[in-house]
Design a protein around this motif. Structure first.
Motif, short mmCIF file in Angstrom:
data_model
loop_
_atom_site.label_atom_id
_atom_site.label_comp_id
_atom_site.label_asym_id
_atom_site.label_seq_id
_atom_site.Cartn_x
_atom_site.Cartn_y
_atom_site.Cartn_z
N LYS A 23 0.83 -1.20 0.00
CA LYS A 23 0.00 0.00 0.00
C LYS A 23 0.87 1.26 0.00
O LYS A 23 0.62 2.20 -0.77
CB LYS A 23 -0.92 -0.01 1.23
CG LYS A 23 -1.85 1.17 1.30
CD LYS A 23 -2.71 1.10 2.55
CE LYS A 23 -3.51 2.37 2.70
NZ LYS A 23 -4.25 2.39 3.97
N ASN A 26 2.54 1.66 -3.41
CA ASN A 26 1.59 2.16 -4.40
C ASN A 26 1.32 3.65 -4.22
O ASN A 26 1.23 4.41 -5.19
CB ASN A 26 0.28 1.39 -4.34
CG ASN A 26 0.39 0.03 -4.98
OD1 ASN A 26 1.25 -0.21 -5.82
ND2 ASN A 26 -0.47 -0.89 -4.56
N GLU A 27 1.20 4.09 -2.98
CA GLU A 27 0.99 5.52 -2.72
C GLU A 27 2.17 6.35 -3.21
O GLU A 27 1.99 7.40 -3.81
CB GLU A 27 0.76 5.74 -1.22
CG GLU A 27 -0.59 5.30 -0.71
CD GLU A 27 -0.73 5.44 0.80
OE1 GLU A 27 0.22 5.94 1.45
OE2 GLU A 27 -1.78 5.05 1.32
N PHE A 29 4.26 5.48 -5.57
CA PHE A 29 4.26 5.41 -7.03
C PHE A 29 3.28 6.42 -7.61
O PHE A 29 3.63 7.16 -8.53
CB PHE A 29 3.90 3.99 -7.48
CG PHE A 29 3.69 3.87 -8.96
CD1 PHE A 29 4.77 3.84 -9.82
CD2 PHE A 29 2.40 3.81 -9.48
CE1 PHE A 29 4.58 3.75 -11.19
CE2 PHE A 29 2.20 3.71 -10.84
CZ PHE A 29 3.30 3.68 -11.70
N TYR A 30 2.06 6.47 -7.10
CA TYR A 30 1.06 7.40 -7.61
C TYR A 30 1.45 8.85 -7.32
O TYR A 30 1.17 9.74 -8.13
CB TYR A 30 -0.32 7.10 -7.04
CG TYR A 30 -0.92 5.83 -7.60
CD1 TYR A 30 -1.00 5.64 -8.97
CD2 TYR A 30 -1.38 4.82 -6.77
CE1 TYR A 30 -1.53 4.48 -9.50
CE2 TYR A 30 -1.91 3.65 -7.29
CZ TYR A 30 -1.98 3.49 -8.66
OH TYR A 30 -2.50 2.34 -9.18
N GLN A 31 2.10 9.10 -6.21
CA GLN A 31 2.56 10.45 -5.91
C GLN A 31 3.62 10.89 -6.93
O GLN A 31 3.53 11.99 -7.47
CB GLN A 31 3.14 10.51 -4.51
CG GLN A 31 3.64 11.88 -4.12
CD GLN A 31 4.34 11.87 -2.77
OE1 GLN A 31 4.80 10.83 -2.32
NE2 GLN A 31 4.44 13.02 -2.15
N ARG A 32 4.58 10.04 -7.20
CA ARG A 32 5.62 10.38 -8.18
C ARG A 32 5.03 10.48 -9.59
O ARG A 32 5.44 11.35 -10.37
CB ARG A 32 6.73 9.35 -8.14
CG ARG A 32 7.53 9.48 -6.88
CD ARG A 32 8.75 8.62 -6.88
NE ARG A 32 9.47 8.81 -5.62
CZ ARG A 32 9.86 7.82 -4.85
NH1 ARG A 32 9.63 6.58 -5.20
NH2 ARG A 32 10.51 8.07 -3.72
N TRP A 33 4.10 9.62 -9.93
CA TRP A 33 3.46 9.68 -11.23
C TRP A 33 2.67 10.97 -11.38
O TRP A 33 2.67 11.60 -12.44
CB TRP A 33 2.56 8.45 -11.42
CG TRP A 33 1.97 8.36 -12.78
CD1 TRP A 33 0.67 8.51 -13.11
CD2 TRP A 33 2.67 8.10 -14.00
NE1 TRP A 33 0.51 8.36 -14.47
CE2 TRP A 33 1.72 8.10 -15.03
CE3 TRP A 33 4.00 7.87 -14.32
CZ2 TRP A 33 2.07 7.89 -16.36
CZ3 TRP A 33 4.33 7.65 -15.65
CH2 TRP A 33 3.37 7.67 -16.64
N GLY A 34 1.99 11.40 -10.32
CA GLY A 34 1.25 12.66 -10.36
C GLY A 34 2.17 13.85 -10.56
O GLY A 34 1.86 14.77 -11.34
#
Length: 160
Positions: A23, A26-27, A29-34
């Motif tokens: 978890k 994933n958080e 990853f999504y933060q860096r992707w954003g």
């Protein structure tokens, strides 16, 4: 002494379950992707502003030419059409060249690092449509302003 060292080391590291670790990963990853998406969007918007600025400077540098065309009998409406057709031609040719070069760079990268070839049609289409719509609205205002200028002042003006 070693028990104190082990206690200090354990305080610095958090022991968690596999699910909690996934978890958190994933958080992150999504933060860096954003952040990456925001940076790419900023680059696209600043490039669009630069293109519109250079096109506006190009149109304003041709004021005397448009004044000559008006003196030869073209109406202000036809001058607006000329300006908009030139701007849309520049935008369209730039977008086509950009798409072709982007595909070539993608194919070159795929030669070095094979993977799945995915094209974001929606993203490309949204950028193309937004550039055409914004340029049409922006340069319809600019062309209306240029075609409405006093002809004698424009002919004697030295584009300053």
């Amino acid at each position: 002494m070693s028990s104190l060292l082990n206690l200090v080391l354990l305080e610095n590291y958090k022991v968690s379950s596999y699910g909690q670790s996934v978890k958190e990963a994933n958080e992150m990853f999504y933060q860096r992707w954003g952040i990456f998406i925001v940076i790419i969007a900023t680059l696209v918007v600043s490039t669009m502003v630069g293109v519109f600025n250079s096109l506006a400077n190009n149109v304003y540098s041709k004021r005397k030419e448009f004044a000559f065309l008006r003196a030869m009998g073209m109406t202000p409406k036809s001058i607006r059409k000329v300006i908009l057709s030139q701007v849309n031609l520049y935008i369209t040719s730039g977008v086509i060249c950009g798409i072709v070069m982007g595909l070539l760079v993608t194919l070159i990268l795929l030669l070095m690092d094979p993977g799945k070839f995915v094209i974001g049609y929606k993203t490309i289409l949204s950028v193309v449509v937004s550039m055409l719509v914004v340029s049409t609205f922006l340069f319809s205002y600019v062309s209306r302003k240029i075609s409405g200028q006093d002809l004698s002042i424009e002919l004697t003006n030295d584009n300053r």
